[in-house]
Design an enzyme around this catalytic site. Structure first.
Site, PDB file in Angstrom:
ATOM      1  N   SER A   1      31.713  12.045  20.574  1.00  0.00           N
ATOM      2  CA  SER A   1      31.040  12.069  19.270  1.00  0.00           C
ATOM      3  C   SER A   1      31.670  13.006  18.249  1.00  0.00           C
ATOM      4  CB  SER A   1      29.558  12.417  19.452  1.00  0.00           C
ATOM      5  OG  SER A   1      28.863  11.311  19.997  1.00  0.00           O
TER       6      SER A   1
ATOM      7  N   THR B   1      23.681   5.323  31.684  1.00  0.00           N
ATOM      8  CA  THR B   1      24.228   6.418  32.474  1.00  0.00           C
ATOM      9  C   THR B   1      25.632   6.041  32.922  1.00  0.00           C
ATOM     10  OG1 THR B   1      23.450   5.585  34.606  1.00  0.00           O
ATOM     11  CG2 THR B   1      21.911   6.967  33.344  1.00  0.00           C
TER      12      THR B   1
ATOM     13  N   TYR C   1      19.186  11.755  16.110  1.00  0.00           N
ATOM     14  CA  TYR C   1      20.616  11.643  16.389  1.00  0.00           C
ATOM     15  C   TYR C   1      20.897  10.409  17.239  1.00  0.00           C
ATOM     16  CZ  TYR C   1      25.273  12.731  18.127  1.00  0.00           C
ATOM     17  OH  TYR C   1      26.607  12.666  18.434  1.00  0.00           O
TER      18      TYR C   1
ATOM     19  N   ASN D   1      24.271   7.145  17.883  1.00  0.00           N
ATOM     20  CA  ASN D   1      25.533   6.557  17.457  1.00  0.00           C
ATOM     21  C   ASN D   1      25.380   5.501  16.369  1.00  0.00           C
ATOM     22  OD1 ASN D   1      27.132   8.021  19.290  1.00  0.00           O
ATOM     23  ND2 ASN D   1      26.772   6.553  20.927  1.00  0.00           N
TER      24      ASN D   1
ATOM     25  N   THR E   1      29.627  18.411  19.183  1.00  0.00           N
ATOM     26  CA  THR E   1      29.995  18.162  20.572  1.00  0.00           C
ATOM     27  C   THR E   1      30.343  16.692  20.749  1.00  0.00           C
ATOM     28  OG1 THR E   1      27.733  17.648  21.241  1.00  0.00           O
ATOM     29  CG2 THR E   1      28.433  19.958  21.384  1.00  0.00           C
ATOM     30  N   GLY E   2      31.019  16.406  21.836  1.00  0.00           N
ATOM     31  CA  GLY E   2      31.313  15.025  22.179  1.00  0.00           C
ATOM     32  C   GLY E   2      31.396  14.891  23.684  1.00  0.00           C
TER      33      GLY E   2
END
Length: 385
Positions: free
Chosen positions: A105, A166, A202, A204, A338-339
């Site tokens: 991300s 997952t 939040y 995508n 963060t990603g």
């Protein structure tokens, strides 16, 4: 089954200000290789520079149960560089200091920067709507959604389809393709989650739509726009996006692993087409440091558009501006992103004045878990003083 992480936990982890506990003993056969870190710049004994001792301790002992490799770059008032672990568990080859990895991300920072550049050029109005720029994408069930609301995660769009929530679920489907168009269509079919601009969630999906917006406005591919507007001007020579459904990381890279059904599995090859403008960037720590410093110094996005990245929307509990997250530690304001993708956890963060910067890539064996242990171990020492 690990729950899917929909947002960074870096802020929570740093706010706790907890030092990492004892490392878990490796539960897999890994080479007996001593971790090494390197330091440069300010002497380690100063009180203004990074805590070199704590940073060295963070990477000591790799590979272990939680990570097979790590590469850290700390800058600002004093610098520190450290690498440890292996690039390949089977061969035991040492970690590549500037190896490529999936930045997850962190891609959103690139996407936001391109959109804000287009806004500075007058080609996008941040108060303009999705309905205006992408007619037909949304149904009549949706109230007008502005570009700014996409940037700061307040659009009201629901998460789109995925090939697994997952790593365990997604692994059997890792070579399948789910296009951004399919992801958005599945989101739209669910209807709005809330009134645009009233809540921050939040996900995508906001940035997948922004990728479509970039392509519609420019008549060009998202990847090419990112290259000519961001990568080339900043000298980010090792940053790129996969071509279509290509599951490989091209060029020198450290392999990523994840625990699946009690076994350490190589998850390096993975089709990231569904993440696209929200999460399929491939980069290096050196390149992300260039992005971080260039962005904060105003060399990527001009004022007044840059302030969008550092402005929280007026909604309860907001933590994000345009792509970036705000948090505080020891009275200092820090902004970062963060990603995470299977096998890889990434952070880029800095104080607004760049007195302290951090970029790391950790080949985490639970990169899509909640991320707290990794953040406490590798991020906290960089901002400890």
């Amino acid at each position: 089954m690990r729950p899917r992480s929909r947002g960074t936990v870096l802020a929570a982890a740093l706010a706790l200000a907890l030092a990492a506990g004892p490392l878990v003993a490796p539960a897999f056969a890994a080479p007996d290789r001593t971790a090494t870190g390197t330091t440069s710049g300010t002497a380690t004994g100063t009180t203004t520079g990074p805590d070199a001792k704590a940073l060295a301790a963070a990477i000591a002992g790799l590979p272990d149960h939680d990570a097979t490799a790590a590469a850290l770059r700390v800058g600002g008032k004093g610098t520190w560089r450290g690498t440890a672990g292996v690039r390949d568990v089977r061969s035991g080859a040492p970690v590549l200091e500037n190896g490529r990895f999936r930045a997850g991300s962190v891609t959103k920072v690139v996407t936001a920067a391109v959109v804000l550049q287009l806004a500075a050029e007058g080609r996008i109005d941040l108060d303009g709507t999705v309905q205006r720029y992408l007619p037909g994408l949304l149904t009549d069930a949706f109230r007008p959604i502005t570009v700014r609301q996409l940037l700061n995660y307040t659009s009201g769009l629901r998460p789109g389809a995925s090939l697994g929530d997952t790593v365990e679920d997604g692994y059997p489907h890792r070579f399948e393709t789910l296009t951004p168009q399919q992801v958005v269509a599945s989101s739209v079919a669910q209807g709005p989650a809330y009134e645009p601009g009233t809540h921050q969630e939040y996900d995508n999906i906001h940035y997948t739509v922004l990728g479509m917006l970039i392509e519609k406005v420019t008549g060009d591919s998202y990847a090419h726009q990112a290259a000519v507007r961001i990568f080339r001007p900043l000298g980010m020579r090792d940053s790129s996006f996969p071509v279509g459904a290509d599951p490989r990381i091209h060029g020198p890279h450290n392999r990523g692993y994840d625990w699946i059904d009690g076994k350490l599995v190589d998850v390096t090859e993975w089709n990231m087409s569904d993440r696209w403008a929200a999460g399929d960037l491939i980069s290096t720590t050196a390149d992300l440091e260039k992005l971080l410093v260039g962005l904060f110094r105003g060399r990527v996005v001009p004022e007044p558009q840059l302030k969008e990245m550092f402005t929280l929307p007026d909604v309860p509990g907001a933590r994000y501006g345009a792509a970036l997250e705000r948090f505080e530690l020891n009275g200092k304001v820090i902004w970062g992103k963060t990603g995470s993708r299977p096998g890889y956890a990434t952070v880029m963060a800095a104080t607004p004045d760049l007195s302290r910067t951090l970029v790391y890539s950790v080949d985490a064996t639970d990169a899509k878990g909640d991320g707290q242990a990794i953040a406490e171990r590798f991020a906290y020492p960089a901002f400890k003083r």
